[in-house]
Write a protein that holds these residues in place. Structure first.
Motif, PDB file in Angstrom:
ATOM      1  N   GLY A 273      -1.477 -18.547  34.565  1.00  0.00           N
ATOM      2  CA  GLY A 273      -1.389 -18.928  33.164  1.00  0.00           C
ATOM      3  C   GLY A 273      -1.779 -17.796  32.228  1.00  0.00           C
ATOM      4  N   VAL A 274      -2.796 -17.019  32.622  1.00  0.00           N
ATOM      5  CA  VAL A 274      -3.233 -15.891  31.791  1.00  0.00           C
ATOM      6  C   VAL A 274      -2.133 -14.834  31.702  1.00  0.00           C
ATOM      7  CG1 VAL A 274      -4.847 -13.952  31.690  1.00  0.00           C
ATOM      8  CG2 VAL A 274      -5.691 -16.247  32.162  1.00  0.00           C
ATOM      9  N   ILE A 275      -1.464 -14.569  32.812  1.00  0.00           N
ATOM     10  CA  ILE A 275      -0.395 -13.560  32.809  1.00  0.00           C
ATOM     11  C   ILE A 275       0.731 -13.977  31.872  1.00  0.00           C
ATOM     12  CG2 ILE A 275       1.398 -12.482  34.215  1.00  0.00           C
ATOM     13  CD1 ILE A 275      -0.563 -12.531  36.563  1.00  0.00           C
ATOM     14  N   VAL A 276       1.175 -15.236  32.002  1.00  0.00           N
ATOM     15  CA  VAL A 276       2.270 -15.717  31.158  1.00  0.00           C
ATOM     16  C   VAL A 276       1.846 -15.761  29.696  1.00  0.00           C
ATOM     17  CG1 VAL A 276       3.819 -17.661  30.699  1.00  0.00           C
ATOM     18  CG2 VAL A 276       3.309 -17.012  33.055  1.00  0.00           C
ATOM     19  N   ALA A 277       0.625 -16.237  29.445  1.00  0.00           N
ATOM     20  CA  ALA A 277       0.144 -16.316  28.063  1.00  0.00           C
ATOM     21  C   ALA A 277      -0.001 -14.928  27.442  1.00  0.00           C
ATOM     22  CB  ALA A 277      -1.191 -17.057  28.014  1.00  0.00           C
ATOM     23  N   PHE A 278      -0.483 -13.967  28.222  1.00  0.00           N
ATOM     24  CA  PHE A 278      -0.628 -12.599  27.710  1.00  0.00           C
ATOM     25  C   PHE A 278       0.737 -12.000  27.382  1.00  0.00           C
ATOM     26  CE2 PHE A 278      -1.149  -7.959  28.570  1.00  0.00           C
ATOM     27  CZ  PHE A 278      -1.967  -7.677  27.488  1.00  0.00           C
ATOM     28  N   ALA A 279       1.715 -12.240  28.256  1.00  0.00           N
ATOM     29  CA  ALA A 279       3.062 -11.736  27.987  1.00  0.00           C
ATOM     30  C   ALA A 279       3.652 -12.391  26.746  1.00  0.00           C
ATOM     31  CB  ALA A 279       3.954 -11.989  29.209  1.00  0.00           C
ATOM     32  N   ALA A 280       3.439 -13.707  26.599  1.00  0.00           N
ATOM     33  CA  ALA A 280       3.944 -14.404  25.414  1.00  0.00           C
ATOM     34  C   ALA A 280       3.272 -13.871  24.148  1.00  0.00           C
ATOM     35  CB  ALA A 280       3.709 -15.900  25.549  1.00  0.00           C
ATOM     36  N   PHE A 281       1.977 -13.588  24.227  1.00  0.00           N
ATOM     37  CA  PHE A 281       1.268 -13.036  23.068  1.00  0.00           C
ATOM     38  C   PHE A 281       1.815 -11.667  22.675  1.00  0.00           C
ATOM     39  CE2 PHE A 281      -2.111 -10.127  21.653  1.00  0.00           C
ATOM     40  CZ  PHE A 281      -2.386 -10.697  20.419  1.00  0.00           C
TER      41      PHE A 281
END
Length: 298
Positions: A273-281
């Motif tokens: 989730g952190v990886i996807v959220a960081f990429a989305a950010f």
């Protein structure tokens, strides 16, 4: 509130149509973001797995407390009580001097010890702290040295200090790599949104003539950048998992040569989730900068 949700759902639908309308460009952008993010994500995951492997091979670090040879049963019981009340210990065990001598004899030193007229070894406690922080070992060692009947405290933490230093260096390098690649991905998204704005220039002007507000016009671009980044994050996750599957066999074989059983672990739910959220950010950030730059004067 309902109107706010409706506007965002409308913006998401608009962004999805844009992404689906140019599948090749969307795929290439997601691959660029995903491959770039997979490098720091895979590096950080590899460091955690290497740390677990080293701990499994080297064993848990311990503290050895050696008592005065003249210490009596009462003093041994007093130290046992102190250890039992110590909240920072995971476990401990008492090793009488006779048992320690037998262990040395079994290790192949029987001929050397055979000429001794008395047992020179002291009674000892072997302590396992909760955690592997070198500062914790130093803190416990200082406290235990002040206990009555304790003559020496030996730390088995030299390799822990080296491991922490190497892991800290590796994590710093990974963070620097993540920062550099993140900056590059923001630039990629910035240019992508700039091209989107240029191709929709007439549509934006018509929307403003019809009374559309700036947030209404900008919102789809924000979602476009965020969704594009999230797709890249999913690609990064897939790349990391492929790397884990490819390396799991060789890593397990390496662990077996040290007599250890080790399975290379991939990112868990939180890390994914952190990886996807960081990429989305990153995608959202690049879109926000581009929108404010190229729509500021409109």
């Amino acid at each position: 509130m309902i109107h706010w949700f409706y506007l965002h759902i409308r913006a998401i639908a608009h962004a999805l149509r844009r992404l689906g309308g140019q599948p090749l460009g969307t795929l290439l952008s997601a691959l660029v973001v995903g491959i770039a993010l997979s490098l720091p994500a895979g590096g950080y995951l590899l460091l955690d797995n290497v740390a677990s492997l080293v701990r499994g091979v080297s064993g848990t670090p311990e503290i050895s407390i050696f008592l005065d040879p003249k210490a009596g049963a009462g003093e041994v019981a007093a130290i046992d009580k102190k250890l039992r009340a110590e909240p920072m210990l995971a476990s401990y065990r008492y090793v009488p001097r006779d048992e320690a001598l037998k262990q040395l004899e079994r290790s192949g030193l029987g001929d050397v010890l055979g000429g001794l007229t008395a047992n020179p070894l002291p009674d000892a406690f072997i302590v396992s702290p909760r955690g592997e922080d070198p500062a914790l070992f130093e803190q416990l060692s200082t406290r235990m040295k002040a206990w009555p009947a304790v003559t020496h405290v030996q730390l088995d933490s030299a390799w822990v200090k080296r491991l922490h230093a190497l892991l800290g260096l590796g994590r710093s390098a990974v963070m620097m790599l993540a920062a550099l690649l993140g900056f590059a991905l923001v630039i990629v998204t910035f240019n992508t949104i700039r091209l989107q704005i240029m191709t929709q220039r007439q549509e934006i002007e018509v929307s403003r003539l019809l009374g559309a507000t700036d947030p209404f016009i900008r919102r789809p671009f924000y979602w476009f950048g965020g969704l594009q980044g999230a797709l890249g994050g999913l690609v990064a996750l897939g790349t990391v998992w492929l790397g884990v599957r490819a390396l799991s066999g060789p890593v397990s074989a390496l662990a077996e040569t040290y007599g250890a059983v080790f399975v290379l672990a991939g990112p868990d739910g939180l890390e994914s989730g952190v990886i996807v959220a960081f990429a989305a950010f990153l995608g959202w950030l690049g879109a926000a900068i581009s929108v404010r730059r190229h729509l500021a004067g409109d």
